[in-house]
Write a protein that holds these residues in place. Structure first.
Motif, short mmCIF file in Angstrom:
data_model
loop_
_atom_site.label_atom_id
_atom_site.label_comp_id
_atom_site.label_asym_id
_atom_site.label_seq_id
_atom_site.Cartn_x
_atom_site.Cartn_y
_atom_site.Cartn_z
N GLN A 63 0.83 -1.19 0.00
CA GLN A 63 0.00 0.00 0.00
C GLN A 63 0.87 1.25 0.00
O GLN A 63 2.08 1.18 0.22
N GLU A 64 0.23 2.39 -0.21
CA GLU A 64 0.94 3.67 -0.20
C GLU A 64 1.62 3.89 1.14
O GLU A 64 1.03 3.64 2.20
N ASN A 65 2.86 4.39 1.08
CA ASN A 65 3.61 4.61 2.31
C ASN A 65 3.89 6.09 2.59
O ASN A 65 4.68 6.42 3.45
N VAL A 95 -4.21 7.44 4.10
CA VAL A 95 -4.59 6.24 3.34
C VAL A 95 -4.83 5.09 4.30
O VAL A 95 -5.83 4.37 4.19
N TRP A 120 5.93 4.89 -4.09
CA TRP A 120 5.09 5.16 -2.91
C TRP A 120 4.56 3.88 -2.28
O TRP A 120 3.57 3.92 -1.54
N GLN A 121 5.17 2.74 -2.56
CA GLN A 121 4.67 1.47 -2.03
C GLN A 121 5.50 0.98 -0.86
O GLN A 121 6.72 1.14 -0.82
#
Length: 145
Positions: free
Chosen positions: A56-58, A63, A118-119
Motif C-alpha cells: 500500500q501507499e507509504n 490512506v 510510494w509502495q
C-alpha cells in the motif's frame, strides 16, 4: 541468462499494537541484504488468519486511516456472526484477512524489492489487542555478486 543459485527461507516476528497497518518493508529489505539476495522473487506469507499482508501507499498516513474505516464498513463487529467465542473483533478479522490475503510475491532486482516509489509492505493487524505475528519468507533467485 542467470542461473538460480540462491534460496533461503526465514521467519520474521512482529509485535503489533492492535488494529492498524504496520510497515514491515525495512525488515524485509534488511533480511534480503543479510542473505546477499541478488535477482529473484520474494514470497511473503503471514502465518495467521486474523491479520493480513498488503502492499500500500507509504507516504500519506490518511490512506491507512481510510483503509481501516473501509474494512470496518465491509466487516463490522456488530454483524450477527455465528463464530463469537474469541470476541466480537475475531470474525470480522477473519473476513478482513480473506479480503486482503496472507501472501505476497515481490520481484527482487539487485537485492532490492521492486516496489513502486510510494509502495510499502504492510502487516495489517485486524484484531484490537496487540499480537505477536510471524511472517515466513522464501527467496528464490541469484546471490548478489
Amino acid at each position: 541468462m542467470q542461473t538460480l543459485d540462491q534460496q533461503f527461507i526465514a521467519t520474521l516476528r512482529f509485535e503489533t499494537r492492535g488494529r492498524g497497518l504496520q510497515d514491515i518493508t525495512a525488515s524485509l529489505a534488511a533480511r534480503l541484504g543479510e542473505e546477499g539476495a541478488g535477482d529473484g522473487l520474494l514470497t511473503i506469507f503471514l502465518r495467521h488468519t486474523s491479520a493480513s499482508l498488503t502492499i500500500q501507499e507509504n507516504a500519506d498516513p490518511d490512506v491507512r486511516t481510510d483503509l481501516l474505516a473501509a474494512f470496518d464498513r465491509l466487516a463490522p463487529e456488530t454483524a450477527p456472526y455465528v463464530h463469537t467465542i474469541e470476541g466480537p473483533d475475531d470474525m470480522p478479522a477473519h473476513i478482513k484477512s480473506v479480503l486482503s490475503g496472507v501472501s505476497l510475491s515481490v520481484p527482487v532486482e539487485n537485492g532490492r524489492m521492486m516496489l513502486g516509489t510510494w509502495q510499502g509492505v504492510y502487516l495489517f493487524e485486524h484484531r484490537r489487542r496487540p499480537h505477536r505475528r510471524e511472517v515466513a519468507l522464501h527467496f528464490l533467485g541469484t546471490k548478489r555478486r
